[in-house]
Enzyme design. Sequence first.
Site, mmCIF file in Angstrom:
data_model
loop_
_atom_site.group_PDB
_atom_site.id
_atom_site.type_symbol
_atom_site.label_atom_id
_atom_site.label_comp_id
_atom_site.label_asym_id
_atom_site.label_seq_id
_atom_site.Cartn_x
_atom_site.Cartn_y
_atom_site.Cartn_z
ATOM 1 N N HIS A 185 68.650 28.865 7.176
ATOM 2 C CA HIS A 185 68.225 30.490 7.251
ATOM 3 C C HIS A 185 67.977 30.572 9.013
ATOM 4 O O HIS A 185 68.278 31.652 9.421
ATOM 5 C CB HIS A 185 66.996 30.639 6.885
ATOM 6 C CG HIS A 185 65.882 30.215 7.045
ATOM 7 N ND1 HIS A 185 65.169 28.828 6.585
ATOM 8 C CD2 HIS A 185 64.745 30.280 7.916
ATOM 9 C CE1 HIS A 185 64.123 28.505 7.025
ATOM 10 N NE2 HIS A 185 63.762 29.315 7.770
ATOM 11 N N TYR A 186 67.624 29.291 9.640
ATOM 12 C CA TYR A 186 67.246 29.467 11.056
ATOM 13 C C TYR A 186 68.721 29.512 11.804
ATOM 14 O O TYR A 186 68.886 30.168 12.671
ATOM 15 C CB TYR A 186 66.662 28.327 11.353
ATOM 16 C CG TYR A 186 66.403 27.839 12.765
ATOM 17 C CD1 TYR A 186 65.628 28.601 13.460
ATOM 18 C CD2 TYR A 186 67.201 26.818 13.308
ATOM 19 C CE1 TYR A 186 65.563 28.216 15.084
ATOM 20 C CE2 TYR A 186 67.136 26.526 14.612
ATOM 21 C CZ TYR A 186 66.283 27.262 15.490
ATOM 22 O OH TYR A 186 66.246 26.860 16.771
ATOM 23 N N LEU A 187 69.830 28.592 11.217
ATOM 24 C CA LEU A 187 71.033 28.253 11.811
ATOM 25 C C LEU A 187 71.896 29.666 11.523
ATOM 26 O O LEU A 187 72.566 29.989 12.440
ATOM 27 C CB LEU A 187 71.549 27.111 11.295
ATOM 28 C CG LEU A 187 71.072 25.934 11.682
ATOM 29 C CD1 LEU A 187 71.695 24.536 10.936
ATOM 30 C CD2 LEU A 187 71.215 25.619 13.190
#
Length: 216
Positions: free
Chosen positions: A126-128
């Site tokens: 989700h961060y990437l």
Amino acid sequence: MEKILIVGATGSTGKRIIEILNNSQSFEPVAMIRKEEQKEIFDDMEVKWVHADLEQEDLSPALKGVKKVIFCAGSGGDTGPEKTTEVDEKGAIKIIDAAKKAKVKKFIMLSSMGADEPSKHKKLEHYLEAKAAADEHLRNSGLDYTIVRPGALTDDMGTGKVKLAEKLDGSGEIPRDDVAFLLIMSLADPLVKNMTFEAIEGEEPIKSAMIELSRE
């Protein structure tokens, strides 16, 4: 002197960038702060600051007189999807759009290795994904830009030596000090203009590595 807005100035990398730029003859750092009490940090350093929040609607006041932006804000890979989306994607997009409206000359983005293939990194997916969306928005914005995608950040002392490529084989680490220098060196025109590249610790001095990459 060119006024440089540091978005994420209170983070570990942001503070290092401020310290370096504060001794520069060419650039004047402006720290973007979210909380009123954070101003004391920069008042003590005799660094200008501007009060703004990436989650607010109008960011244009923060960009008054600003020539270039370094975006090093981040929710971190351990943060939940909702906060990550608010800061790393929506917040980044808002400040990119505000920078374009303010006719900023260059926008330097601190991204992350793996942002080109989020699905291969399940714990950080989700961060990437948020980083990838922000990077893509910047590339399509019409602004001059540099996107730096470092490996895992460490608090080790910087070596001043790196390995850079548009795409590196495998993974690696890099001290925050060296990432700060990469972002600052990206302010120079036309070095790494409109380029996205990955960075880990290596054997080549930062300046020559960036010049070499710019020639490719």
